[in-house]
Design a protein around this motif. Structure first.
Motif, mmCIF file in Angstrom:
data_model
loop_
_atom_site.group_PDB
_atom_site.id
_atom_site.type_symbol
_atom_site.label_atom_id
_atom_site.label_comp_id
_atom_site.label_asym_id
_atom_site.label_seq_id
_atom_site.Cartn_x
_atom_site.Cartn_y
_atom_site.Cartn_z
ATOM 1 N N VAL A 147 30.031 51.183 60.644
ATOM 2 C CA VAL A 147 29.816 52.039 59.431
ATOM 3 C C VAL A 147 29.836 53.740 60.002
ATOM 4 O O VAL A 147 29.547 54.374 61.012
ATOM 5 C CB VAL A 147 28.105 51.673 59.881
ATOM 6 N N ILE A 148 30.242 53.632 58.478
ATOM 7 C CA ILE A 148 31.401 55.295 58.721
ATOM 8 C C ILE A 148 29.789 56.371 57.376
ATOM 9 O O ILE A 148 29.746 55.515 56.050
ATOM 10 C CB ILE A 148 32.442 55.287 58.593
ATOM 11 N N ALA A 149 29.218 56.908 58.308
ATOM 12 C CA ALA A 149 29.130 57.916 56.856
ATOM 13 C C ALA A 149 29.509 59.337 56.792
ATOM 14 O O ALA A 149 29.636 59.728 57.896
ATOM 15 C CB ALA A 149 26.940 58.810 57.362
ATOM 16 N N GLN A 150 30.272 59.356 55.813
ATOM 17 C CA GLN A 150 30.703 60.817 55.656
ATOM 18 C C GLN A 150 30.099 61.185 54.127
ATOM 19 O O GLN A 150 29.132 61.071 53.404
ATOM 20 C CB GLN A 150 32.245 60.217 54.703
ATOM 21 N N VAL A 151 29.687 62.052 54.968
ATOM 22 C CA VAL A 151 28.541 63.197 54.002
ATOM 23 C C VAL A 151 29.555 64.387 53.669
ATOM 24 O O VAL A 151 28.969 65.593 53.501
ATOM 25 C CB VAL A 151 27.034 63.508 54.910
ATOM 26 N N GLY A 152 30.539 64.878 54.052
ATOM 27 C CA GLY A 152 31.475 65.965 53.702
ATOM 28 C C GLY A 152 32.314 65.407 53.354
ATOM 29 O O GLY A 152 32.228 64.701 51.848
ATOM 30 N N PHE A 153 33.580 65.909 53.538
ATOM 31 C CA PHE A 153 35.029 65.828 52.316
ATOM 32 C C PHE A 153 35.394 64.845 52.833
ATOM 33 O O PHE A 153 35.070 64.031 53.690
ATOM 34 C CB PHE A 153 36.373 67.139 52.389
ATOM 35 N N SER A 154 35.792 64.297 51.415
ATOM 36 C CA SER A 154 37.406 62.898 52.100
ATOM 37 C C SER A 154 38.682 63.253 52.492
ATOM 38 O O SER A 154 39.203 62.296 53.225
ATOM 39 C CB SER A 154 37.941 62.278 51.108
ATOM 40 N N THR A 155 38.617 64.492 53.494
ATOM 41 C CA THR A 155 39.494 64.598 53.890
ATOM 42 C C THR A 155 40.323 63.609 54.864
ATOM 43 O O THR A 155 41.466 63.233 55.443
ATOM 44 C CB THR A 155 40.264 65.975 54.636
ATOM 45 N N ASN A 156 39.445 63.388 55.999
ATOM 46 C CA ASN A 156 39.744 63.274 57.227
ATOM 47 C C ASN A 156 39.988 60.723 56.668
ATOM 48 O O ASN A 156 41.123 60.668 57.769
ATOM 49 C CB ASN A 156 38.495 62.730 58.023
ATOM 50 N N LEU A 157 39.195 60.601 56.280
ATOM 51 C CA LEU A 157 39.014 58.854 55.744
ATOM 52 C C LEU A 157 40.566 58.909 54.745
ATOM 53 O O LEU A 157 41.281 58.020 55.067
ATOM 54 C CB LEU A 157 37.942 59.244 55.528
ATOM 55 N N ALA A 158 40.945 60.673 54.138
ATOM 56 C CA ALA A 158 42.064 59.966 52.881
ATOM 57 C C ALA A 158 43.479 59.743 53.853
ATOM 58 O O ALA A 158 44.153 59.281 54.155
ATOM 59 C CB ALA A 158 42.185 60.738 52.228
ATOM 60 N N ASN A 159 43.567 60.381 54.918
ATOM 61 C CA ASN A 159 43.867 60.888 56.191
ATOM 62 C C ASN A 159 43.834 59.501 56.956
ATOM 63 O O ASN A 159 45.347 59.256 57.009
ATOM 64 C CB ASN A 159 43.835 61.956 57.241
ATOM 65 N N LEU A 160 43.864 59.269 57.285
ATOM 66 C CA LEU A 160 42.958 57.958 57.981
ATOM 67 C C LEU A 160 43.961 57.014 57.563
ATOM 68 O O LEU A 160 44.823 56.100 57.948
ATOM 69 C CB LEU A 160 41.455 57.303 58.704
ATOM 70 N N LEU A 161 43.889 56.536 55.924
ATOM 71 C CA LEU A 161 44.306 55.664 55.808
ATOM 72 C C LEU A 161 45.708 55.661 55.319
ATOM 73 O O LEU A 161 45.804 54.579 55.631
ATOM 74 C CB LEU A 161 43.636 55.305 53.810
ATOM 75 N N ALA A 162 46.166 56.503 55.289
ATOM 76 C CA ALA A 162 47.521 57.122 55.481
ATOM 77 C C ALA A 162 48.730 56.959 56.311
ATOM 78 O O ALA A 162 49.335 57.023 56.353
ATOM 79 C CB ALA A 162 47.789 57.802 54.865
ATOM 80 N N SER A 163 47.791 57.060 57.638
ATOM 81 C CA SER A 163 48.062 56.947 59.198
ATOM 82 C C SER A 163 49.254 55.320 59.236
ATOM 83 O O SER A 163 48.547 54.865 59.297
ATOM 84 C CB SER A 163 47.605 57.567 59.924
ATOM 85 N N PRO A 164 50.175 55.974 60.186
ATOM 86 C CA PRO A 164 50.820 54.679 61.189
ATOM 87 C C PRO A 164 50.195 54.230 62.238
ATOM 88 O O PRO A 164 49.480 54.685 62.684
ATOM 89 C CB PRO A 164 52.160 55.236 60.697
ATOM 90 N N GLY A 165 50.850 52.981 62.716
ATOM 91 C CA GLY A 165 49.847 52.139 64.122
ATOM 92 C C GLY A 165 50.828 53.930 64.859
ATOM 93 O O GLY A 165 51.412 53.994 64.741
ATOM 94 N N ASP A 166 49.698 53.653 66.252
ATOM 95 C CA ASP A 166 50.083 54.205 67.027
ATOM 96 C C ASP A 166 49.844 53.761 68.275
ATOM 97 O O ASP A 166 50.379 52.542 68.591
ATOM 98 C CB ASP A 166 49.399 56.017 66.593
ATOM 99 N N GLN A 167 49.628 54.268 69.495
ATOM 100 C CA GLN A 167 49.409 54.074 70.783
ATOM 101 C C GLN A 167 47.873 53.275 70.951
ATOM 102 O O GLN A 167 47.507 52.978 71.507
ATOM 103 C CB GLN A 167 49.194 55.547 71.955
#
Length: 344
Positions: A147-167
């Motif tokens: 469960v994620i509680a986002q109580v600020g801007f959507s910056t991190n979660l929007a960037n997460l959605l756009a992230s590619p596969g990684d290590q």
């Protein structure tokens, strides 16, 4: 004539109390915050530590959307105060609200040459990128559990959605969220008419990084519960609690941050606290939920809810007569001392 109990009924009778008494597992929680822009984030973080001490949640990490190096240091100081200084912290580098604000410098406050609030993360410059931390935490989690509680801007979660596969995982960010996240609890938007405001209300968390907010609303793949601006202002945190409930230590980061931000007799709205409360206790009955639907965010930063059968989104509604109950709960959880680790 003796009564016969069939074997399977006997098993049910014996086992039923055991099943009913089985404790719930702690909610695996990520706290995504713009801590430093308002003091309700600090109260919300204190609540999380209280809920963890009660065995109700497990704080997996804190990710920060305020681009000030002091935000991570202050967060680490609060976590350390509550005995959990090893909780990982991730930061963004977005240049959104880079100023230190009114209370973050408490992390550097010294008494007799020693840090008032000991911690080992001196600056966000030494913290990992928020998206990398989010991907690492989610990749290690059980499916459909976080469960994620986002109580600020959507910056991190929007960037997460756009992230590619990684290590951490070969999955894209959106695929990783869909596989691992159970619920997103967002403090953002407005879903009723705001008193003393004409027309739709552009809520702060939405408009400060509007492109990210719009991306989140459009692309997030799991259920979202929105706590609108109207909820927090209906539930002000009583200043008497700040004055009376945190004096069990000479210095307390929650009360000192509150005084620096806006001192009593100011009663601060509890925007972020409400999202955390629902994230951890969705079945407690503190709030009602709207019908399902879809939230869209327009170019002016207004949240528009459209009812939709089976829709992804719902928003919180404060039940009639429920105000005192919720405020009492928020006070009780926020003021809990860090050494109160017993399950209540």
């Amino acid at each position: 004539m003796p009564v016969r109990i069939l074997p399977f009924l006997l098993v049910m009778l014996v086992c039923a109390p055991l099943v009913a008494d089985e404790p719930k597992s702690p909610v695996p929680l990520i706290f995504d915050t713009d801590i430093g822009n308002d003091v309700d984030d600090v109260l919300a973080l204190a609540m999380i530590h209280s809920l963890e001490s009660r065995g109700e949640c497990d704080l997996l990490g804190v990710t920060i959307t305020k681009d000030s190096p002091a935000a991570a240091a202050f967060t680490d100081a609060v976590n350390t105060f509550y005995g959990r200084g090893d909780i990982p912290i991730g930061v963004c580098r977005s240049d959104v609200t880079p100023e230190a604000g009114k209370f973050l410098e408490l992390a550097n406050q010294k008494d007799n040459g020693q840090l008032r609030y000991p911690h080992d993360l001196a600056s966000g410059k030494a913290a990992p990128d928020a998206v990398d931390l989010l991907r690492k935490i989610l990749a290690a989690a059980e499916d459909q559990s976080v469960v994620i509680a986002q109580v600020g801007f959507s910056t991190n979660l929007a960037n997460l959605l756009a992230s590619p596969g990684d290590q951490h995982s070969p999955l894209s960010g959106k695929e990783l969220v869909q596989q691992k996240v159970k619920l997103l609890s967002v403090m953002g938007g407005a879903f009723t008419q705001i008193p003393d405001h004409k027309g739709r209300y552009g809520e702060y968390n939405i408009i400060k990084d509007l492109p990210a907010s719009r991306t989140l609303a459009e692309k997030w793949p799991t259920p979202i519960i929105w706590s609108g601006y109207e909820i927090g202002i209906a539930l002000p945190y009583p200043h008497e609690s700040i004055e009376n409930d945190y004096g069990y230590v000479p210095h307390h980061p929650v009360s000192e941050a509150y005084y620096l931000y806006s001192p009593p007799p100011h009663d601060r709205p509890t925007w972020d606290l409400t999202s955390v409360l629902f994230a951890v206790r969705p079945d407690a009955g503190d709030f009602q939920l709207s019908e399902p639907g879809k939230v869209a965010i327009n170019e002016e930063g207004h949240t528009i809810f459209t009812p939709q059968t089976g829709g992804r989104d719902r928003y919180l509604i404060l039940p009639a007569g429920g105000k005192k109950r919720v405020i009492d709960t928020l006070i009780e959880l926020s003021k809990r001392p860090p050494d109160a680790s017993e399950t209540e």
